[in-house]
Design a protein around this motif. Structure first.
Motif, short mmCIF file in Angstrom:
data_model
loop_
_atom_site.label_atom_id
_atom_site.label_comp_id
_atom_site.label_asym_id
_atom_site.label_seq_id
_atom_site.Cartn_x
_atom_site.Cartn_y
_atom_site.Cartn_z
N GLY A 29 0.59 -1.19 0.19
CA GLY A 29 -0.19 0.15 -0.17
C GLY A 29 0.48 1.71 0.19
N VAL A 30 2.23 0.89 0.10
CA VAL A 30 2.94 2.63 -0.19
C VAL A 30 2.91 3.45 -1.16
CG1 VAL A 30 4.34 1.97 2.26
CG2 VAL A 30 5.29 1.11 -0.33
N GLY A 31 2.74 1.99 -2.36
CA GLY A 31 2.70 2.81 -3.48
C GLY A 31 4.05 2.22 -4.92
N LYS A 32 4.39 1.46 -4.15
CA LYS A 32 6.04 0.75 -5.34
C LYS A 32 5.50 0.74 -6.40
CE LYS A 32 5.54 -3.85 -3.61
NZ LYS A 32 5.15 -4.69 -4.63
N THR A 33 4.58 0.13 -6.89
CA THR A 33 4.11 -0.43 -7.85
C THR A 33 3.82 1.08 -8.62
OG1 THR A 33 3.59 -2.50 -7.38
CG2 THR A 33 2.67 -2.02 -9.43
N ASN A 34 3.45 1.85 -8.31
CA ASN A 34 3.48 2.95 -8.72
C ASN A 34 4.24 3.54 -9.34
OD1 ASN A 34 1.30 5.29 -10.40
ND2 ASN A 34 0.32 4.56 -8.38
N VAL A 35 5.56 3.50 -8.55
CA VAL A 35 6.52 3.83 -8.41
C VAL A 35 7.01 2.78 -9.33
CG1 VAL A 35 9.08 4.23 -7.40
CG2 VAL A 35 7.21 4.81 -6.05
N THR A 36 7.66 2.07 -9.53
CA THR A 36 8.26 1.07 -10.99
C THR A 36 7.52 1.67 -11.90
OG1 THR A 36 8.07 -0.45 -8.96
CG2 THR A 36 8.83 -0.64 -11.98
N ALA A 37 6.86 1.56 -12.33
CA ALA A 37 5.87 2.41 -13.58
C ALA A 37 6.11 3.28 -13.90
CB ALA A 37 4.00 1.47 -13.66
N ASN A 38 6.18 3.93 -13.14
CA ASN A 38 6.45 6.15 -13.93
C ASN A 38 7.71 5.63 -14.13
OD1 ASN A 38 3.51 7.87 -13.99
ND2 ASN A 38 2.88 6.39 -12.03
N LEU A 39 8.61 5.59 -12.36
CA LEU A 39 10.06 5.76 -13.51
C LEU A 39 10.16 4.95 -14.34
CD1 LEU A 39 12.92 6.56 -11.85
CD2 LEU A 39 12.69 4.04 -11.17
N ALA A 40 9.58 4.05 -14.43
CA ALA A 40 10.46 2.95 -15.91
C ALA A 40 9.76 4.15 -17.66
CB ALA A 40 9.89 2.04 -16.22
N ALA A 138 6.34 -6.80 -1.09
CA ALA A 138 6.33 -5.70 -0.07
C ALA A 138 6.35 -6.92 1.00
CB ALA A 138 4.78 -5.26 0.64
N GLY A 139 7.61 -6.63 1.69
CA GLY A 139 7.53 -7.29 2.86
C GLY A 139 9.32 -7.73 2.90
N ILE A 140 9.26 -9.30 3.90
CA ILE A 140 10.30 -9.61 4.29
C ILE A 140 11.16 -11.22 3.26
CG2 ILE A 140 11.15 -8.63 5.52
CD1 ILE A 140 10.50 -10.88 8.13
N HIS A 141 9.77 -11.49 2.45
CA HIS A 141 9.83 -12.52 1.88
C HIS A 141 10.87 -13.25 1.51
CE1 HIS A 141 8.71 -16.41 -0.13
NE2 HIS A 141 7.67 -16.83 0.04
N ASP A 142 10.78 -14.39 1.12
CA ASP A 142 12.63 -14.72 0.39
C ASP A 142 12.52 -14.39 -0.58
OD1 ASP A 142 13.48 -16.43 2.26
OD2 ASP A 142 13.07 -18.86 1.73
N SER A 143 11.09 -14.29 -1.58
CA SER A 143 11.57 -13.73 -3.20
C SER A 143 11.77 -12.13 -2.75
CB SER A 143 10.16 -14.43 -3.67
OG SER A 143 9.54 -13.28 -3.23
N VAL A 156 13.50 1.98 -0.76
CA VAL A 156 12.26 1.14 -0.39
C VAL A 156 11.53 3.16 -0.55
CG1 VAL A 156 12.36 1.25 1.98
CG2 VAL A 156 14.58 -0.17 0.87
N VAL A 157 10.38 2.55 -0.82
CA VAL A 157 9.35 3.28 -0.41
C VAL A 157 8.64 3.13 0.64
CG1 VAL A 157 7.23 4.31 -1.78
CG2 VAL A 157 9.21 2.74 -3.40
N VAL A 158 8.63 4.51 1.13
CA VAL A 158 7.85 4.68 2.19
C VAL A 158 7.20 5.98 2.50
CG1 VAL A 158 9.81 4.25 3.84
CG2 VAL A 158 9.25 6.87 2.66
N CYS A 159 5.92 5.80 3.05
CA CYS A 159 4.50 7.10 3.10
C CYS A 159 4.63 7.02 4.72
CB CYS A 159 3.33 6.76 2.64
SG CYS A 159 2.73 5.16 3.35
N ASP A 160 3.87 8.73 4.76
CA ASP A 160 3.82 9.14 6.07
C ASP A 160 3.55 8.61 7.27
OD1 ASP A 160 4.94 10.56 8.63
OD2 ASP A 160 2.93 12.39 7.59
#
Length: 289
Positions: A29-40, A138-143, A156-160
């Motif tokens: 929910g912090v928006g990492k996919t949005n960051v990835t797509a728009n950065l691309a 998201a999180g600390i899964h092995d993948s 690392v994407v963060v929000c307030d």
């Protein structure tokens, strides 16, 4: 469904090896996919040939966010039905996307053999790229740890939100102590004031400086912007759909910074460095099991 404008991508630069950037976050929910797509898309606008790997292997979202309709995905690569190049699809501004599967439970729990299959698939990839972005789960899964460890740069994407910072610290701690990652770049998403991004970075950096031996760089912030919400609803990148918006400018600034990040010396092939690091990361997981 997004209607992409015709675009001819400038000839990519071939004098340097591919730059691999993992985009991750401690919580969803912090928006990492949005960051990835728009950065691309922002990198493509700068003339960089860009590949996006959706590495959220069980809950894929990059194709949905960009209004794409993949016929095949990474699950077909792992089953041996298709090659990595077969499943690759085109996106806005000439970017290429490797989609993951959605709702396939076993894809979220890959073991050593399955990771090895991905490694072999990347070894066979012949298309040259300047930059590869990895949208992790998201999180600390092995993948998550494996893909981030294999990348040259980790965003690392963060929000307030307190949970966002707490979980980001947990992710950095695990990656540092268990995978040897010592440098991270923080992107603050959905900031509402000019100084909020740096404040969030400083909060996280203070805790990391106290307990961890890591470097935490501030990569920038993406302002809260209603145009971003509209772009998501229309399944398009805000950089492409609303290029003059505040959010689009934030992504363009991030792309300008990312374009200056160095690739390591000694990388011999366009994706060989990434593959070698995947092998190393995968071997380290096997040693721990």
């Amino acid at each position: 469904m997004a209607d992409w404008k015709p675009f001819v991508s400038p000839a990519p630069v071939r004098s340097r090896p591919v730059k691999v950037i993992a985009v991750t976050g401690g919580k969803g929910g912090v928006g990492k996919t949005n960051v990835t797509a728009n950065l691309a898309v922002a990198l493509a606008l700068k003339g960089r040939s860009t590949l996006v790997l959706d590495a959220d292997l069980g809950l894929a979202n990059v194709d949905v966010l960009l209004g794409l309709q993949p016929r095949w995905n990474l699950s077909h690569v792992l089953s041996g039905e298709r090659s990595l190049e077969d499943v690759m699809i085109g996106g806005p501004r000439g970017i290429r996307v490797i989609p993951a599967s959605s709702g396939v439970r076993q894809m979220a729990n890959l073991g050593t053999l399955e990771h090895g299959g991905l490694i072999r698939a990347f070894s066979d990839l012949s298309q040259p790229f300047d930059t590869m972005l990895i949208d992790t789960a998201a999180g600390i899964h092995d993948s998550v740890l494996t893909f981030a460890r294999a990348a040259q740069h980790v965003i690392v994407v963060v929000c307030d939100e307190p949970a966002s910072l707490t979980d980001a610290y947990a992710l950095i701690k695990v990656m540092s102590r268990e995978r040897g990652v010592s440098r991270f770049r923080v992107v603050a998403n959905q900031t509402r004031t000019p100084g909020e991004g740096r404040e969030l970075h400083q909060k996280l950096a203070r805790v990391c400086d106290r307990f961890l031996d890591v470097t935490l760089d501030y990569a920038g912030s993406i302002p809260y912007d209603d145009y971003l919400r509209r772009a998501v609803q229309r399944q398009a990148a805000v950089v492409d759909l609303f290029p003059g918006s505040l959010a689009a400018q934030g992504f363009k600034n991030l792309a300008a910074k990312a374009d200056t990040w160095l690739t390591p010396d000694g990388a011999r092939g366009h994706l060989e460095f990434f593959v070698e690091r995947l092998v190393m990361a995968d071997s380290s997981v096997g040693a721990l099991q």
